[in-house]
Scaffold this active site. Structure first.
Site, PDB file in Angstrom:
ATOM      1  N   CYS A 110       0.822  -1.219   0.000  1.00  0.00           N
ATOM      2  CA  CYS A 110       0.000   0.000   0.000  1.00  0.00           C
ATOM      3  C   CYS A 110       0.853   1.266   0.000  1.00  0.00           C
ATOM      4  CB  CYS A 110      -0.942   0.003   1.199  1.00  0.00           C
ATOM      5  SG  CYS A 110      -2.015  -1.433   1.241  1.00  0.00           S
ATOM      6  N   HIS A 164      -3.187   7.185   2.628  1.00  0.00           N
ATOM      7  CA  HIS A 164      -3.612   5.915   2.043  1.00  0.00           C
ATOM      8  C   HIS A 164      -5.003   5.590   2.587  1.00  0.00           C
ATOM      9  CE1 HIS A 164      -4.036   1.826   0.979  1.00  0.00           C
ATOM     10  NE2 HIS A 164      -3.774   1.346   2.176  1.00  0.00           N
ATOM     11  N   ASN A 221     -10.060  -0.051  -0.177  1.00  0.00           N
ATOM     12  CA  ASN A 221      -8.599   0.049  -0.111  1.00  0.00           C
ATOM     13  C   ASN A 221      -8.023  -0.450  -1.441  1.00  0.00           C
ATOM     14  OD1 ASN A 221      -5.883  -0.327   0.347  1.00  0.00           O
ATOM     15  ND2 ASN A 221      -6.135  -1.299   2.354  1.00  0.00           N
TER      16      ASN A 221
END
Ligand code: ACO
Length: 325
Positions: free
Chosen positions: A113, A252, A282
């Site tokens: 990520c 994020h 996500n």
């Protein structure tokens, strides 16, 4: 002094929407649970023809258009991804081919990520060495292909998409002011994806229970908040600015509760935190560049604004980047 500036941004999302109501029919979950625990309402799911490299190419094309550059002006392509189309070649090479960016060399970075923040840091080092370079920086994922759709602990969290930036050097008093990256491989078992599909049976893992994402959610949550706080304080300290000076914080997009905890620790006003995880879930390395592109196109970022990016992901990896826009 030369600094890295963003000339254009772009993003691309699959058309197919998977809602919490859809997930209720697939696993033992509820819209109420997913919304209160994660903030996610919908996510986008790639279908055939929307592989990671295809989404990345679309996002890159939009960034090029905004930058008013043609593909043959790109010197380098860096793609942050943990879901490349193939083990070899890299996703970046496929993007180079699709764009026809014949002068560019291309490579992938695997930092989960945190991929986009890691790619930006690497691009900055090249720009410092050669400020005329035009670098395409992409975050792109199709995590839906690596999620166990029977595991309610993980399948409700992730989505697919891509975002991109076209960057170069400037001597003006703007651009990337600071960046800091971290990794801690000793904690990898808290969030990992093993047993990458292989034709070589000798390489297949012994305790094979599928090549899916595995995660200790509560631990990841705690480390994510602490680590992102640490990375942000590091970049703010580097250039002696305070949280109050930040015009827009683009974290994020993992979980609304992680972002709320982080916001409270930092003392950053909630209206300065860009959030779109309700729409896309996500999207790993793609989440920051998608959000950056949306914020840019919505006019949320003005010339001279301090824009803070921060990510945390598998590895563990984490880092922060500060731009003066
Ligand atoms: N629907 C309904 N119930 C669920 C679901 C679901 N989708 N998933 C888990 N549960 C249940 C669990 O089985 C558990 O039940 P039990 O009490 O009967 O055992 C209960 O809900 C509580 O589970 P917890 O895991 O303790 O729930 P928690 O409040 O920690 O929330 C979550 C889970 C959302 C995963 C949270 O830990 C989290 O967000 N962690 C961060 C993980 C993350 O963001 N990962 C993304 C990759 S890393 C990154 O991008 C930063």
């Amino acid at each position: 002094m030369n600094r890295m500036v963003v000339l254009g941004t772009g993003s691309a999302l699959p058309a197919k929407v998977l809602s919490n109501a859809d997930l209720e029919k697939m696993v033992d979950t509820s819209d109420e649970w997913i919304t209160t625990r994660t903030g996610i309402k919908n996510r986008r799911i790639a279908v055939q023809g929307e592989e990671t490299s295809k989404l990345a190419t679309l996002a890159a094309g939009r960034a090029l258009e905004m930058a008013k550059l043609s593909p043959d002006e790109i010197d380098m392509i860096i793609v942050g991804t943990i879901t490349p189309d193939m083990g070899m070649p890299s996703c970046a090479c496929l993007v180079q081919k699709e764009l026809g960016a014949t002068r560019a060399f291309a490579l992938d970075i695997n930092a989960a990520c945190s991929g986009f923040v890691f790619c930006l840091d690497v691009a900055d080092k090249y720009i410092k060495a050669d400020p005329d370079m035009k670098i395409l920086v992409v975050g792109a994922e199709t995590l839906s292909s690596r999620v166990n759709w029977e595991d309610r602990n993980t399948c409700v969290l992730f989505g697919d998409g891509a975002g991109a930036c076209l960057v170069t050097g400037t001597t003006e008093h703007r651009g990337m002011l600071a960046s800091k990256l971290f990794s801690d491989g000793s904690l990898y078992k808290l969030l990992y994806m093993d047993n990458v599909p292989s034709m070589n049976k000798n390489l297949a893992s012994q305790d094979n229970d599928g090549s899916y994402i595995k995660m200790a959610g509560r631990d990841v949550f705690k480390y994510a908040v602490r680590s992102m706080d640490m990375a942000i304080m590091n970049v703010l300290d580097q250039v002696q600015v305070s949280v109050d000076d930040i015009a827009l914080f683009i974290p994020h997009q993992a979980n609304i509760r992680i972002l709320k905890s982080l916001g409270e620790r930092l003392g950053i006003a909630s209206e300065k935190v860009y959030i779109n995880l309700d729409k896309y879930g996500n999207t790993s390395a793609a989440s920051i560049p998608i959000a950056l592109d949306e914020a840019n196109r919505e006019g949320r970022i003005n010339a001279g604004d301090l824009v803070l990016l921060c990510a945390f992901g598998g590895g563990f990896t984490w880092g922060a980047t500060l731009f003066r826009w």
